[in-house]
Design a protein around this motif. Structure first.
Motif, PDB file in Angstrom:
ATOM      1  N   ASN A  45       0.830  -1.209   0.000  1.00  0.00           N
ATOM      2  CA  ASN A  45       0.000   0.000   0.000  1.00  0.00           C
ATOM      3  C   ASN A  45       0.868   1.264   0.000  1.00  0.00           C
ATOM      4  N   LYS A  49       0.451   4.161  -2.875  1.00  0.00           N
ATOM      5  CA  LYS A  49       0.319   5.597  -2.587  1.00  0.00           C
ATOM      6  C   LYS A  49       1.367   6.409  -3.340  1.00  0.00           C
ATOM      7  N   ASP A  53       0.578   9.356  -5.917  1.00  0.00           N
ATOM      8  CA  ASP A  53       1.179  10.684  -5.743  1.00  0.00           C
ATOM      9  C   ASP A  53       1.869  11.141  -7.017  1.00  0.00           C
ATOM     10  N   GLU A  70     -10.352   8.364  -4.250  1.00  0.00           N
ATOM     11  CA  GLU A  70     -10.889   7.452  -3.237  1.00  0.00           C
ATOM     12  C   GLU A  70      -9.833   6.437  -2.862  1.00  0.00           C
ATOM     13  N   TYR A  72      -7.263   6.404  -0.823  1.00  0.00           N
ATOM     14  CA  TYR A  72      -5.857   6.747  -0.577  1.00  0.00           C
ATOM     15  C   TYR A  72      -5.423   6.369   0.837  1.00  0.00           C
ATOM     16  N   LYS A  73      -6.303   6.566   1.789  1.00  0.00           N
ATOM     17  CA  LYS A  73      -5.933   6.325   3.185  1.00  0.00           C
ATOM     18  C   LYS A  73      -5.478   4.882   3.417  1.00  0.00           C
ATOM     19  N   SER A  74      -6.212   3.919   2.881  1.00  0.00           N
ATOM     20  CA  SER A  74      -5.823   2.511   3.075  1.00  0.00           C
ATOM     21  C   SER A  74      -4.767   2.072   2.076  1.00  0.00           C
ATOM     22  N   GLY A  75      -4.818   2.624   0.867  1.00  0.00           N
ATOM     23  CA  GLY A  75      -3.843   2.274  -0.158  1.00  0.00           C
ATOM     24  C   GLY A  75      -4.054   0.919  -0.798  1.00  0.00           C
ATOM     25  N   ILE A  78      -6.706   2.522  -4.868  1.00  0.00           N
ATOM     26  CA  ILE A  78      -6.786   3.976  -4.997  1.00  0.00           C
ATOM     27  C   ILE A  78      -7.367   4.295  -6.361  1.00  0.00           C
TER      28      ILE A  78
END
Length: 114
Positions: A45, A49, A53, A70, A72-75, A78
């Motif tokens: 993950n 990310k 990026d 959507e 992104y937080k968990s990776g 994405i």
């Protein structure tokens, strides 16, 4: 920038971060919501990310604006929505689980070549 050119920038940006199995799917005949899906995966993950990026950075340099992001937080999965192009960045496990390529099996698929 055309949708095709944008899809090429996305694929190249993913490749720059060592994404695996980069595919571009031509969605124009299958849906009105987007022209291309660009699908790839990272080995973790954190790498997913980093790929996301870099896609955002490279398209930003070209003046393209992200409409929606959507996951992104968990990776794990994405999604980067640029309107006519949607990038899907998975971990290996999530890509196998969701099988997006199979779900949209009628799309024209092109493997990324540097």
């Amino acid at each position: 920038m055309t949708a095709f050119e944008k899809s090429c920038v996305i694929a190249k940006a993913a490749d720059d971060k060592k994404a695996a199995r980069i595919l571009t799917m031509d969605m124009r005949e299958l849906t009105t919501s987007t022209d291309y899906f660009i699908i790839c995966n990272g080995r973790s993950n954190i790498q997913a990310k980093a790929i996301a990026d870099n896609i955002e950075e490279q398209l930003g340099l070209s003046g393209e604006h992200l409409l929606h992001r959507e996951g992104y937080k968990s990776g794990e999965w994405i999604l980067l929505d640029y309107g006519d192009c949607v990038a899907h960045i998975f971990t290996e496990e999530s890509r196998e689980f969701y099988g997006l390529e199979s779900l949209w099996g009628d799309a024209g698929i092109k493997e990324y070549e540097e």
